[in-house]
Design an enzyme around this catalytic site. Structure first.
Site, PDB file in Angstrom:
ATOM      1  N   ALA A  82       0.500  -1.235  -0.205  1.00  0.00           N
ATOM      2  CA  ALA A  82      -0.319  -0.252   0.039  1.00  0.00           C
ATOM      3  C   ALA A  82       0.583   1.123  -0.425  1.00  0.00           C
ATOM      4  O   ALA A  82       0.230   2.472  -1.032  1.00  0.00           O
ATOM      5  CB  ALA A  82      -0.887  -0.328   1.037  1.00  0.00           C
ATOM      6  N   GLU A  83       2.070   1.451   0.988  1.00  0.00           N
ATOM      7  CA  GLU A  83       2.984   2.505   0.981  1.00  0.00           C
ATOM      8  C   GLU A  83       3.593   2.661  -0.554  1.00  0.00           C
ATOM      9  O   GLU A  83       4.003   3.875  -0.656  1.00  0.00           O
ATOM     10  CB  GLU A  83       3.040   2.718   1.986  1.00  0.00           C
ATOM     11  CG  GLU A  83       4.391   3.745   2.678  1.00  0.00           C
ATOM     12  CD  GLU A  83       5.097   4.596   3.813  1.00  0.00           C
ATOM     13  OE1 GLU A  83       5.372   5.538   3.539  1.00  0.00           O
ATOM     14  OE2 GLU A  83       3.844   3.720   4.579  1.00  0.00           O
ATOM     15  N   THR A  84       4.146   1.793  -0.638  1.00  0.00           N
ATOM     16  CA  THR A  84       4.381   1.589  -2.191  1.00  0.00           C
ATOM     17  C   THR A  84       3.738   2.102  -3.546  1.00  0.00           C
ATOM     18  O   THR A  84       4.338   3.248  -4.335  1.00  0.00           O
ATOM     19  CB  THR A  84       4.814   0.281  -2.538  1.00  0.00           C
ATOM     20  OG1 THR A  84       5.803  -0.106  -1.718  1.00  0.00           O
ATOM     21  CG2 THR A  84       5.935   0.546  -4.083  1.00  0.00           C
TER      22      THR A  84
END
Length: 138
Positions: free
Chosen positions: A63-65
Site C-alpha cells: 500500500a505505501e509503495t
C-alpha cells in the site's frame, strides 16, 4: 482525465524499484490508468508471516509503495512526497498466489494527499483496505 504530472512508463516505474525493499518483496507495477496505479505482489516465503499467511506488514508495504509512487507522479521537479500516516484494515487471509493493490486518490491538495489502496486476492476478493496520507515537500 489523466491526473499525473509526471509521465513514466510501467518499465520506468518498475526500474525505480531495483535494489530496494520493493524489489525484495517482488512488487511489480502492472497498470497506470488515468487516476489509478496498480501493482502485484507474490504471496510466498518473502511475504508470509510465521503461520503461512500474507503478513499484514507486507500488505502495508504494498500500500505505501503504491501510494508513495502515485504521490510522486503528481509532483513537479524539485518536489517529493513523504508518507505521514498509514492505516490498514485486514479483511481476509491469503496463503498463496498473488495479491493486487489498486491505488486511487481520495484528496489531492497542494501540500497533502490522501490515497485509498485496496488489496485483492486472485479471486478478486478484498483482503485489505489501506489509507495513506502523504505530505508534498518542496
Amino acid at each position: 482525465m489523466m491526473i499525473w504530472k509526471r509521465h513514466l512508463t510501467l518499465a520506468e516505474l518498475n526500474a525505480t524499484s531495483q535494489n530496494t525493499m520493493v524489489a525484495h518483496l517482488g512488487i511489480v507495477y502492472t497498470r497506470l490508468g488515468d487516476d489509478v496505479l496498480e501493482a502485484e505482489m507474490p504471496v510466498d516465503s518473502r511475504t508470509h508471516q510465521p503461520f503461512g499467511l500474507l503478513h499484514g506488514g507486507a500488505s502495508a508495504a504494498l500500500a505505501e509503495t503504491l501510494g508513495s509512487m502515485a504521490g510522486f507522479l503528481l509532483t513537479r521537479d524539485g518536489q517529493c512526497v513523504v508518507g505521514t500516516e498509514l492505516n490498514a484494515t485486514h479483511h481476509r487471509p491469503v496463503s498463496q498466489g498473488k495479491v493486487r493493490g489498486v491505488c486511487q486518490p481520495l484528496h489531492l491538495g497542494r501540500q497533502s494527499q490522501s490515497w485509498e489502496i485496496v488489496v485483492f486476492d486472485e479471486q478478486g476478493r478484498r483482503c485489505c483496505t489501506c489509507r495513506l496520507g502523504t505530505a508534498v515537500i518542496g
